[in-house]
Design a protein around this motif. Sequence first.
Motif, mmCIF file in Angstrom:
data_model
loop_
_atom_site.group_PDB
_atom_site.id
_atom_site.type_symbol
_atom_site.label_atom_id
_atom_site.label_comp_id
_atom_site.label_asym_id
_atom_site.label_seq_id
_atom_site.Cartn_x
_atom_site.Cartn_y
_atom_site.Cartn_z
ATOM 1 N N ARG A 25 0.836 -1.189 0.000
ATOM 2 C CA ARG A 25 0.000 0.000 0.000
ATOM 3 C C ARG A 25 0.874 1.245 0.000
ATOM 4 O O ARG A 25 2.052 1.191 0.340
ATOM 5 C CB ARG A 25 -0.890 0.001 1.243
ATOM 6 C CG ARG A 25 -1.954 -1.059 1.231
ATOM 7 C CD ARG A 25 -2.740 -1.057 2.517
ATOM 8 N NE ARG A 25 -3.220 0.264 2.857
ATOM 9 C CZ ARG A 25 -3.470 0.680 4.098
ATOM 10 N NH1 ARG A 25 -3.281 -0.127 5.115
ATOM 11 N NH2 ARG A 25 -3.922 1.891 4.318
ATOM 12 N N HIS A 26 0.282 2.361 -0.369
ATOM 13 C CA HIS A 26 0.977 3.642 -0.304
ATOM 14 C C HIS A 26 1.044 4.137 1.127
ATOM 15 O O HIS A 26 0.207 3.784 1.963
ATOM 16 C CB HIS A 26 0.234 4.686 -1.133
ATOM 17 C CG HIS A 26 0.516 4.632 -2.589
ATOM 18 N ND1 HIS A 26 1.623 5.203 -3.155
ATOM 19 C CD2 HIS A 26 -0.169 4.071 -3.606
ATOM 20 C CE1 HIS A 26 1.600 5.018 -4.451
ATOM 21 N NE2 HIS A 26 0.521 4.323 -4.758
ATOM 22 N N LYS A 29 -1.657 7.636 4.019
ATOM 23 C CA LYS A 29 -3.095 7.448 3.909
ATOM 24 C C LYS A 29 -3.711 7.117 5.262
ATOM 25 O O LYS A 29 -4.865 6.751 5.351
ATOM 26 C CB LYS A 29 -3.387 6.319 2.896
ATOM 27 C CG LYS A 29 -4.838 6.124 2.514
ATOM 28 C CD LYS A 29 -5.338 7.196 1.612
ATOM 29 C CE LYS A 29 -6.833 7.251 1.459
ATOM 30 N NZ LYS A 29 -7.523 6.020 1.300
ATOM 31 N N LEU A 33 -6.309 13.390 6.765
ATOM 32 C CA LEU A 33 -6.827 13.243 5.414
ATOM 33 C C LEU A 33 -7.689 14.421 4.974
ATOM 34 O O LEU A 33 -8.051 14.493 3.793
ATOM 35 C CB LEU A 33 -7.644 11.954 5.304
ATOM 36 C CG LEU A 33 -6.848 10.668 5.538
ATOM 37 C CD1 LEU A 33 -7.758 9.474 5.544
ATOM 38 C CD2 LEU A 33 -5.773 10.508 4.497
ATOM 39 N N LYS A 36 -5.850 16.722 2.441
ATOM 40 C CA LYS A 36 -5.463 16.123 1.177
ATOM 41 C C LYS A 36 -6.647 16.133 0.219
ATOM 42 O O LYS A 36 -7.792 15.953 0.620
ATOM 43 C CB LYS A 36 -4.985 14.688 1.396
ATOM 44 C CG LYS A 36 -3.736 14.619 2.246
ATOM 45 C CD LYS A 36 -3.271 13.217 2.479
ATOM 46 C CE LYS A 36 -1.983 13.237 3.247
ATOM 47 N NZ LYS A 36 -2.072 12.698 4.579
ATOM 48 N N GLN A 40 -5.671 13.019 -4.576
ATOM 49 C CA GLN A 40 -4.493 12.460 -3.915
ATOM 50 C C GLN A 40 -4.855 11.225 -3.089
ATOM 51 O O GLN A 40 -4.159 10.205 -3.113
ATOM 52 C CB GLN A 40 -3.854 13.514 -3.018
ATOM 53 C CG GLN A 40 -2.569 13.066 -2.361
ATOM 54 C CD GLN A 40 -1.976 14.138 -1.479
ATOM 55 O OE1 GLN A 40 -2.588 15.184 -1.258
ATOM 56 N NE2 GLN A 40 -0.805 13.887 -0.974
ATOM 57 N N LYS A 41 -5.992 11.300 -2.379
ATOM 58 C CA LYS A 41 -6.412 10.157 -1.567
ATOM 59 C C LYS A 41 -6.781 8.964 -2.440
ATOM 60 O O LYS A 41 -6.501 7.816 -2.083
ATOM 61 C CB LYS A 41 -7.597 10.551 -0.687
ATOM 62 C CG LYS A 41 -7.205 11.490 0.439
ATOM 63 C CD LYS A 41 -8.364 11.763 1.353
ATOM 64 C CE LYS A 41 -9.279 12.803 0.745
ATOM 65 N NZ LYS A 41 -10.225 13.352 1.738
ATOM 66 N N LEU A 44 -3.554 7.401 -3.611
ATOM 67 C CA LEU A 44 -2.868 6.704 -2.531
ATOM 68 C C LEU A 44 -3.563 5.408 -2.145
ATOM 69 O O LEU A 44 -2.971 4.577 -1.454
ATOM 70 C CB LEU A 44 -2.771 7.620 -1.305
ATOM 71 C CG LEU A 44 -1.835 8.819 -1.412
ATOM 72 C CD1 LEU A 44 -1.937 9.679 -0.182
ATOM 73 C CD2 LEU A 44 -0.414 8.379 -1.641
ATOM 74 N N SER A 45 -4.811 5.223 -2.566
ATOM 75 C CA SER A 45 -5.530 4.001 -2.230
ATOM 76 C C SER A 45 -5.129 2.825 -3.104
ATOM 77 O O SER A 45 -5.427 1.684 -2.766
ATOM 78 C CB SER A 45 -7.041 4.228 -2.367
ATOM 79 O OG SER A 45 -7.476 5.168 -1.431
#
Length: 64
Positions: A25-26, A29, A33, A36, A40-41, A44-45
């Motif tokens: 995973r990134h 996150k 939050l 952001k 971006q979220k 990052l998922s």
Amino acid sequence: MPKLKTRKAAAKRYKVTGGDNFLRRHAFKGHLLRKKSNRQKRKLSQRLCVSINDSKAISLMLPY
């Protein structure tokens, strides 16, 4: 020869793919939050493959 134990922390973080690569995973996150952006979220998922340089160490931690 004793059995090799699985590192449980690594087993929770990485998943083995069919081609013996690892998915991860990134970062960034977990919290904070609100500031952001949704884009971006969303980025990052997504899961991504671990680099070749790190995969040797992970394969030692996960002796499947």
